[in-house]
Design a protein around this motif. Sequence first.
Motif, PDB file in Angstrom:
ATOM      1  N   GLU A 220       0.820  -1.205   0.000  1.00 44.05           N
ATOM      2  CA  GLU A 220       0.000   0.000   0.000  1.00 44.05           C
ATOM      3  C   GLU A 220       0.857   1.259   0.000  1.00 44.05           C
ATOM      4  N   TRP A 221       0.300   2.325  -0.594  1.00 48.01           N
ATOM      5  CA  TRP A 221       0.930   3.636  -0.569  1.00 48.01           C
ATOM      6  C   TRP A 221       0.131   4.544   0.359  1.00 48.01           C
ATOM      7  N   GLN A 222       0.858   5.284   1.205  1.00 46.10           N
ATOM      8  CA  GLN A 222       0.246   6.217   2.133  1.00 46.10           C
ATOM      9  C   GLN A 222       0.692   7.638   1.794  1.00 46.10           C
ATOM     10  N   MET A 223      -0.258   8.532   1.641  1.00 48.08           N
ATOM     11  CA  MET A 223       0.069   9.929   1.397  1.00 48.08           C
ATOM     12  C   MET A 223       0.477  10.602   2.704  1.00 48.08           C
ATOM     13  N   GLN A 224       1.619  11.283   2.694  1.00 43.48           N
ATOM     14  CA  GLN A 224       2.041  11.989   3.901  1.00 43.48           C
ATOM     15  C   GLN A 224       1.694  13.465   3.846  1.00 43.48           C
ATOM     16  N   GLU A 225       2.055  14.155   2.756  1.00 40.69           N
ATOM     17  CA  GLU A 225       1.851  15.594   2.746  1.00 40.69           C
ATOM     18  C   GLU A 225       2.000  16.157   1.355  1.00 40.69           C
ATOM     19  N   ASN A 226       1.546  17.379   1.187  1.00 38.00           N
ATOM     20  CA  ASN A 226       1.897  18.191   0.031  1.00 38.00           C
ATOM     21  C   ASN A 226       2.295  19.562   0.551  1.00 38.00           C
ATOM     22  N   ASN A 227       3.303  20.141  -0.079  1.00 35.02           N
ATOM     23  CA  ASN A 227       3.873  21.370   0.468  1.00 35.02           C
ATOM     24  C   ASN A 227       4.641  22.097  -0.619  1.00 35.02           C
ATOM     25  N   ILE A 228       5.205  23.239  -0.264  1.00 31.25           N
ATOM     26  CA  ILE A 228       5.979  24.061  -1.196  1.00 31.25           C
ATOM     27  C   ILE A 228       7.339  24.360  -0.577  1.00 31.25           C
ATOM     28  N   ILE A 229       8.400  24.208  -1.378  1.00 29.01           N
ATOM     29  CA  ILE A 229       9.752  24.575  -0.959  1.00 29.01           C
ATOM     30  C   ILE A 229      10.259  25.682  -1.877  1.00 29.01           C
ATOM     31  N   PRO A 230      10.610  26.844  -1.340  1.00 33.88           N
ATOM     32  CA  PRO A 230      11.216  27.879  -2.180  1.00 33.88           C
ATOM     33  C   PRO A 230      12.576  27.410  -2.701  1.00 33.88           C
ATOM     34  N   VAL A 231      12.855  27.705  -3.956  1.00 37.32           N
ATOM     35  CA  VAL A 231      14.140  27.346  -4.566  1.00 37.32           C
ATOM     36  C   VAL A 231      14.690  28.610  -5.207  1.00 37.32           C
ATOM     37  N   ARG A 232      15.456  29.363  -4.442  1.00 30.24           N
ATOM     38  CA  ARG A 232      15.943  30.652  -4.918  1.00 30.24           C
ATOM     39  C   ARG A 232      17.095  30.494  -5.909  1.00 30.24           C
ATOM     40  N   GLU A 233      17.187  31.434  -6.846  1.00 30.06           N
ATOM     41  CA  GLU A 233      18.195  31.371  -7.901  1.00 30.06           C
ATOM     42  C   GLU A 233      19.613  31.504  -7.366  1.00 30.06           C
ATOM     43  N   THR A 234      19.754  32.065  -6.176  1.00 27.92           N
ATOM     44  CA  THR A 234      21.074  32.319  -5.607  1.00 27.92           C
ATOM     45  C   THR A 234      21.529  31.217  -4.658  1.00 27.92           C
ATOM     46  N   GLU A 235      20.763  30.123  -4.560  1.00 27.21           N
ATOM     47  CA  GLU A 235      21.075  29.085  -3.584  1.00 27.21           C
ATOM     48  C   GLU A 235      21.083  27.695  -4.211  1.00 27.21           C
ATOM     49  N   GLN A 236      21.867  26.841  -3.623  1.00 28.62           N
ATOM     50  CA  GLN A 236      21.877  25.409  -3.914  1.00 28.62           C
ATOM     51  C   GLN A 236      20.964  24.763  -2.858  1.00 28.62           C
ATOM     52  N   THR A 237      19.904  24.098  -3.299  1.00 27.97           N
ATOM     53  CA  THR A 237      18.891  23.593  -2.355  1.00 27.97           C
ATOM     54  C   THR A 237      18.826  22.078  -2.403  1.00 27.97           C
ATOM     55  N   GLN A 238      18.765  21.482  -1.230  1.00 31.57           N
ATOM     56  CA  GLN A 238      18.642  20.031  -1.095  1.00 31.57           C
ATOM     57  C   GLN A 238      17.418  19.717  -0.246  1.00 31.57           C
ATOM     58  N   MET A 239      16.675  18.702  -0.635  1.00 31.37           N
ATOM     59  CA  MET A 239      15.523  18.214   0.128  1.00 31.37           C
ATOM     60  C   MET A 239      15.792  16.761   0.481  1.00 31.37           C
ATOM     61  N   ILE A 240      15.771  16.447   1.764  1.00 31.91           N
ATOM     62  CA  ILE A 240      16.110  15.105   2.232  1.00 31.91           C
ATOM     63  C   ILE A 240      14.929  14.525   2.988  1.00 31.91           C
ATOM     64  N   ILE A 241      14.493  13.333   2.572  1.00 36.94           N
ATOM     65  CA  ILE A 241      13.431  12.608   3.272  1.00 36.94           C
ATOM     66  C   ILE A 241      14.096  11.519   4.102  1.00 36.94           C
ATOM     67  N   LEU A 242      13.812  11.469   5.390  1.00 35.08           N
ATOM     68  CA  LEU A 242      14.446  10.517   6.287  1.00 35.08           C
ATOM     69  C   LEU A 242      13.459  10.055   7.340  1.00 35.08           C
ATOM     70  N   LYS A 243      13.926   9.133   8.193  1.00 37.53           N
ATOM     71  CA  LYS A 243      13.102   8.608   9.290  1.00 37.53           C
ATOM     72  C   LYS A 243      13.882   8.754  10.569  1.00 37.53           C
ATOM     73  N   SER A 244      13.387   9.556  11.492  1.00 33.21           N
ATOM     74  CA  SER A 244      14.087   9.767  12.751  1.00 33.21           C
ATOM     75  C   SER A 244      13.093  10.163  13.827  1.00 33.21           C
ATOM     76  N   ILE A 245      13.340   9.714  15.054  1.00 26.94           N
ATOM     77  CA  ILE A 245      12.531  10.145  16.190  1.00 26.94           C
ATOM     78  C   ILE A 245      13.364  10.989  17.139  1.00 26.94           C
ATOM     79  N   ASN A 246      14.487  11.509  16.651  1.00 29.26           N
ATOM     80  CA  ASN A 246      15.301  12.389  17.475  1.00 29.26           C
ATOM     81  C   ASN A 246      14.491  13.626  17.863  1.00 29.26           C
ATOM     82  N   ARG A 247      14.783  14.189  19.023  1.00 28.80           N
ATOM     83  CA  ARG A 247      14.008  15.326  19.527  1.00 28.80           C
ATOM     84  C   ARG A 247      14.117  16.548  18.629  1.00 28.80           C
TER      85      ARG A 247
END
Length: 272
Positions: A220-247
């Motif tokens: 099965e596939w579960q939907m988590q979210e939909n959202n927007i990430i700004p990607v400015r022309e002057t920046e190098q942008t990374q998006m990382i999906i991970l699993k953590s329960i750290n505080r």
Amino acid sequence: MRTLLLIIALATPRLGAQEPSVSMKIDLVAWGDNITGLSLKAGQSKGDVTAMAFRYSTPVPYSGPAIMEIYKSGDGNAAAVPAPSAEDLGHELKPLTAEEASPASGADAKPKQGLALELEKRREKNPSLVALAALPAYGCRRATVLLAPADGGTFTAYVIDDDPSKLPLGQIRVHNLSPIKIAVRCNGTLNKELNTRDTFVAPVKNQQLIYELAYQTGEEWQMQENNIIPVRETEQTQMIILKSINRFFLSTDGASGGFLQIVTLRRGPTPP
């Protein structure tokens, strides 16, 4: 969202071969609580580098073998490498390759291999050595080393190639560092399924990425979210999906934002 850049290196140099010499800037990042008292040189009575939790601190210049040694000397007692906290041991980071996993105990223990075995051998001579990181041997001016708690007060080092040639300004790269398969839909056009450690450069429209994120559990596939990430022309942008329960990812009432966690990093032009 918090910031972090993670591009896991896919290749590890063969141990025992002649190691190339490298020169680059290194960012040490903790996958867990902050790690203080680190250094990249043996014999220092007090390490002056801190690996911050899921974010950057001050980069450290490094020149030396591609298999970089990381030391933890903190209070000056080289043998007293503090064990990871119960919280660190409880986070849900899953090793990306079998040889990087912490060994089991007792009869089920498997022999260490690769960097884990090499680290064990070198620690016999210098117990303040807590991690080995296999840096990119060629074409890299900047790298991130993600330190995940392992057994015996040591850390598993995941190497991240941050060279600016790998991702131009104004672009965004998506990484799946979670232990499960995910799917990302970008700006309503591109659909990508990513296994653990997969990555891709997502299309950018009007300096932003509109995404939908789902994850697979069984069939099965579960939907988590939909959202927007700004990607400015002057920046190098990374998006990382991970699993953590750290505080780091918990709200003040102890709740997490979702089954998976998302971290982003934005970095401007890197000086030559």
